[in-house]
Structure formats: C-alpha cells, structure tokens
Design an enzyme around this catalytic site. Structure first.
Site, mmCIF file in Angstrom:
data_model
loop_
_atom_site.group_PDB
_atom_site.id
_atom_site.type_symbol
_atom_site.label_atom_id
_atom_site.label_comp_id
_atom_site.label_asym_id
_atom_site.label_seq_id
_atom_site.Cartn_x
_atom_site.Cartn_y
_atom_site.Cartn_z
ATOM 1 N N ASP A 184 40.842 30.140 45.140
ATOM 2 C CA ASP A 184 40.305 31.119 44.182
ATOM 3 C C ASP A 184 39.175 31.888 44.855
ATOM 4 O OD1 ASP A 184 40.110 32.349 41.528
ATOM 5 O OD2 ASP A 184 38.185 31.355 41.385
ATOM 6 N N SER A 185 38.832 33.026 44.258
ATOM 7 C CA SER A 185 37.709 33.793 44.785
ATOM 8 C C SER A 185 36.398 33.027 44.596
ATOM 9 C CB SER A 185 37.615 35.131 44.047
ATOM 10 O OG SER A 185 37.422 34.885 42.669
ATOM 11 N N CYS A 228 42.685 35.607 33.837
ATOM 12 C CA CYS A 228 41.736 35.373 34.929
ATOM 13 C C CYS A 228 41.351 33.913 34.832
ATOM 14 C CB CYS A 228 40.505 36.264 34.765
ATOM 15 S SG CYS A 228 39.170 35.849 35.909
ATOM 16 N N THR A 229 41.391 33.219 35.961
ATOM 17 C CA THR A 229 41.164 31.769 35.902
ATOM 18 C C THR A 229 39.713 31.413 35.573
ATOM 19 O OG1 THR A 229 40.964 31.791 38.294
ATOM 20 C CG2 THR A 229 43.073 31.099 37.375
ATOM 21 N N HIS A 230 38.815 32.383 35.628
ATOM 22 C CA HIS A 230 37.446 32.104 35.187
ATOM 23 C C HIS A 230 37.362 32.016 33.656
ATOM 24 C CE1 HIS A 230 36.271 33.216 39.266
ATOM 25 N NE2 HIS A 230 35.022 32.888 39.008
ATOM 26 N N THR A 260 43.713 37.860 40.275
ATOM 27 C CA THR A 260 43.429 39.075 41.029
ATOM 28 C C THR A 260 44.149 39.020 42.375
ATOM 29 O OG1 THR A 260 41.295 39.136 39.922
ATOM 30 C CG2 THR A 260 41.553 40.536 41.851
ATOM 31 N N TYR A 265 36.366 39.167 43.294
ATOM 32 C CA TYR A 265 37.433 39.977 43.888
ATOM 33 C C TYR A 265 37.827 41.139 42.964
ATOM 34 C CZ TYR A 265 38.818 36.591 47.551
ATOM 35 O OH TYR A 265 38.886 35.780 48.654
ATOM 36 N N GLY A 266 37.546 40.959 41.673
ATOM 37 C CA GLY A 266 38.085 41.874 40.660
ATOM 38 C C GLY A 266 37.622 43.307 40.760
ATOM 39 N N GLU A 278 29.931 33.213 37.671
ATOM 40 C CA GLU A 278 29.555 32.758 39.017
ATOM 41 C C GLU A 278 28.039 32.527 39.104
ATOM 42 O OE1 GLU A 278 31.388 32.258 42.144
ATOM 43 O OE2 GLU A 278 33.112 32.120 40.809
ATOM 44 N N CYS A 329 44.186 32.438 41.207
ATOM 45 C CA CYS A 329 43.384 33.644 41.025
ATOM 46 C C CYS A 329 44.358 34.756 40.673
ATOM 47 C CB CYS A 329 42.658 33.960 42.338
ATOM 48 S SG CYS A 329 41.711 35.477 42.304
HETATM 49 N N1 DGL Z 1 39.326 34.120 38.896
HETATM 50 C C1 DGL Z 1 39.991 35.201 39.494
HETATM 51 C C2 DGL Z 1 41.146 35.704 38.670
HETATM 52 O O1 DGL Z 1 41.869 34.877 38.145
HETATM 53 C C3 DGL Z 1 39.205 36.287 40.129
HETATM 54 C C4 DGL Z 1 37.935 36.705 39.584
HETATM 55 C C5 DGL Z 1 37.211 37.623 40.533
HETATM 56 O O2 DGL Z 1 36.892 37.181 41.640
HETATM 57 O O3 DGL Z 1 36.969 38.786 40.156
HETATM 58 O O4 DGL Z 1 41.376 36.875 38.560
#
Ligand code: DGL
Length: 270
Positions: free
Chosen positions: A7-8, A194-196, A72, A39-40, A162, A70
């Site tokens: 993941d990012s 988004c996994t966050h 993204t 990363y988004g 984060e 992730c």
């Molecule tokens: N958690 C990631 C996702 O599922 C990326 C979030 C990010 O780094 O912007 O998209």
C-alpha cells in the site's frame, strides 16, 4: 514463500488485518510506501514508478504473489504492470475486482455477459487518482448494466489518516458524503474505494444512513485471496518470515499502525 501486501501507506493494514485473521497460517510481508504517500494526488506515471519499486521489493523479500492493497495503485498501475512488467513466475493482484464481484453478485471467474444487478445508484468514494482513472466504472461495465455511478474524490482524507488526525478525517468524510448527496441524493450502495477508508468506516456509515449498503474491501479481498490460494497453492509456502516494511520512519509508522489496529505492529525500514 510469503504473500506480499503493498500500500502507499497505512491503509493496506485494513486488508492485512482481514487476511491475517482469515489465514493466520500464511506469512505476510507488508510494505507501506509511507515516504511517498499519498498516491491519490499523483499522476499515473508516478504511481506506476512507485508501485513497481514497492512490488519489486516484495519480490525480493520472497513473495511470489503480491496484493496491491491500494485502489489508487490498482486503478492507475496494475493493468500496465500485468501487461509487461510482472515476471512469468510471479502474480500481482488488485483490490478492485473482488469488490466489484460482490457488488454485481458474481463469483470469481464468472465471465458471463453484463447483466442487471440489485444496486442501481452507486456512490464511489475514492482518491482523486482512482476517480480520474475511471477504472471502477470500466470494471463494472464488464459485469453489470443499468448502474449509475457517482464518484466523489475524497481529497485530504488519506493525508489526515496518515497524520493520525482523525478529527480532521471525520470532518472531511462528512463533507464528502454531503457533496456526493448533492449529486446523487439517494444512493442505494456505497463503495469505500480506498483501503484507508475502513479506518473511518463508521463515519461513512453514520453519514450515509441505514438505507445505504456500504461495501468495504478488507473482508472481500481476504475471501478472494483465500479462494485464489486454494486454487494456486504453489503461490504460498511454509516457513517464510512475516514482516512489516516501510519506506518512511519506522518508529512513527509503527506507532500509527499500533494505534489503528490496537496491537503492536513493529515496522522496520524497507
Ligand atoms: N489507500 C490507497 C487506496 O486504496 C491509497 C491512498 C493514497 O495514497 O492516496 O487508494
């Protein structure tokens, strides 16, 4: 060989948690590219370069199979990686397809033509890069017809998570749900793409209300991985060491991860 989870940053830990509960016998090597999160807000070439570097590190750590936990990276880089970068003896899988299969009431590998499904008005919450890629709509169109998708790019939520600023994350989630409702007043399903976002899932559920079915990835991805490993047992083997790796500051990342998962998560430098 262990299974890799990339993941990012911290978000993929929601997938790690579900996978480790479902398959405690499988050694998992987690890599968070915290030094480059989020990363988004990056462009597709940048996401591709960072994702391939991270996945190469997981190959090096003895993983034959890597899950891009992730959206993204899955949306912006996975297809390009599968088309020419992934070595023949390795596999890289994304997190989109299990989610879309659940939404479209399909089992793995059901490649029958697209058909009508129960969900008609779907709200997609994701990062700006995932929304811009339209990968969700593309994958959905292979499987379903007559589904209206309204995407909401949730700027700022990943940065707040984060940074461990959950008060800001919560306020941003509520304002993104409001913005979505102005475009689609009555979604019947919502995808946390988004996994966050499972880290603030209760806030999404509360803001969306009880009439909206919320699809969250971790358990869907864990079930799909269990199914994949049952069909490809050669992709995992006993004895490899589990680890948490980060490109960021291990001390800081460990303390955030421990706070999120409420158990000791010791990261070391990737
Ligand atoms: N958690 C990631 C996702 O599922 C990326 C979030 C990010 O780094 O912007 O998209």
């Amino acid at each position: 060989m262990a299974v890799g989870i990339f993941d990012s940053g911290l978000g993929g830990l929601t997938v790690w948690d579900a996978v480790s509960k479902r398959m405690p016998e499988v050694p998992l090597v987690y890599l968070g590219d915290n030094a480059h999160a989020p990363y988004g807000v990056r462009d597709a070439d940048d996401i591709y370069a960072l994702t391939t570097a991270g996945v190469a590190r997981l190959f090096e750590a003895g993983c034959d199979l890597v899950i891009l936990a992730c959206n993204t990276a899955s949306a912006a880089a996975l297809r390009r990686m599968q088309e020419g970068w992934v070595p023949a003896d390795k596999r890289v899988l994304g997190v989109f397809v299990p989610l879309i299969e659940a939404l479209t009431e399909r089992h793995w590998g059901d490649n029958s033509p697209p058909r009508e499904v129960a969900a008609k008005n779907v709200a997609l919450f994701a990062t700006p890069a995932t929304v811009a890629s339209r990968a969700f709509q593309r994958e959905l169109a292979f499987r379903a017809i007559g589904v209206d998708v309204e995407a909401q790019a949730c700027g700022g939520v990943v940065d707040a998570i984060e940074d461990g600023d959950m008060i800001l994350a919560e306020a941003l989630v509520r304002s993104h749900v409001d913005a979505l409702r102005r475009k689609m007043p009555h979604p019947d399903a919502a995808v946390l793409g988004c996994t966050h976002y499972p880290l603030v899932e209760e806030v999404f559920r509360d803001a969306l209300g009880p009439d909206v079915t919320v699809y969250s990835q971790p358990s869907l991805v864990a079930a799909s991985l269990a199914d994949y490993l049952a069909r490809h047992p050669d992709k995992v083997g006993a004895g490899a060491e589990a680890a948490f790796l980060t490109t960021g500051d291990p001390k800081r990342v460990s303390s955030r991860a421990t706070q999120f998962l409420r158990r000791e998560i010791p990261f070391r430098a990737a």
